[in-house]
Design a protein around this motif. Structure first.
Motif: not given
Ligand code: URA
Length: 247
Positions: A181-186, A199-204, A211-224
């Motif tokens: 779970l990729a949390s935030g832009k960085f 926004g664009a990466m969430r929609a991929l 990454r390295a064959g593992l699924p990534i779910v992009v979401t917003y950072h809790p601070s945001y």
């Protein structure tokens, strides 16, 4: 002029200061030793270990065990953040997790405690995880892109992200989570090697978010999300997507 004076004048070490103690004539060999010592003491180049190349460092990190990785992070001086950190913040939780959460960088509380996401953003992250039946330390490992606090909570800089990247890569390789779970832009940009917005990466499509064959779910950072609570609905969708992926 004595032979000592001649030699010292030749190598530019005159004038000679007169010793109050009785002068003992030095041999040429003694003079050589003492002038070499003076030269070494004044040398502008301190003797040091040859510097490791970036490729050698990455290859060494890629072989570390969990314990050695944590120790390597604790003594890391690869970027300027080592000068201002209180503690390194390697990561916390289950080392064979179903989910690996990746955030940005430690803040003030994390720098003090050495644990990621312990401040307000961390409380929200824990609540989000709890909402989908997950808990830090139990099937979840939490790490950051950057292991040391950027001063004043500024954004991590590209050289800092690059210096820390081999550590995150090794954490992923060791943990082998079922999803990240990729949390935030960085986190998302680093993991997906992208310059896109969250926004664009969430929609991929799933096939591109890996990454390295593992699924990534992009979401917003809790601070945001703390600043923009209306976006929590989208973060909920992301958690549902993640849950469905590993169900
Ligand atoms: N924000 C992050 O991205 N990571 C932390 O550890 C704390 C706040």
């Amino acid at each position: 002029m004595t032979s000592r004076e001649v030699i010292l004048r030749e190598i530019g070490l005159t004038p000679i200061w007169v010793n109050r103690a009785p002068v003992v004539e030095a041999t040429t060999a003694e003079i050589h030793v003492s002038t070499t010592a003076v030269a070494a003491a004044e040398s502008p180049e301190p003797l040091s270990e040859p510097k490791q190349s970036t490729a050698e460092r990455e290859s060494d990190i890629a072989k570390l065990s969990w314990e050695a990785l944590v120790a390597s992070i604790a003594s890391c001086t690869a970027c300027k953040l080592c000068e201002t950190r209180t503690n390194t913040v390697p990561g916390v939780g289950d080392r064979s997790p179903a989910w690996m959460v990746v955030g940005e960088a430690p803040g003030e509380n994390e720098d003090k405690s050495g644990e990621p996401f312990v401040g307000k953003a961390g409380q929200l992250l824990d609540a989000m995880l709890a909402a989908v039946g997950k808990k830090r330390g139990d099937g979840v490992y939490i790490a950051n892109v950057i292991k040391c606090r950027p001063p004043g909570n500024r954004n991590p800089e590209p050289d800092e992200i690059a210096a820390c990247a081999p550590y995150l890569d090794r954490q992923i390789a060791l943990a082998q989570p079922k999803l990240i779970l990729a949390s935030g832009k960085f986190a998302a940009q680093t993991l997906l090697k992208s310059d896109d917005t969250v926004g664009a990466m969430r929609a991929l499509p799933a096939a591109s978010a890996q990454r390295a064959g593992l699924p990534i779910v992009v979401t917003y950072h809790p601070s945001y999300l703390l600043r923009s609570p209306l976006e929590k609905a989208k973060a909920w969708d992301d958690l549902m997507k993640a849950k469905a992926l590993v169900a």
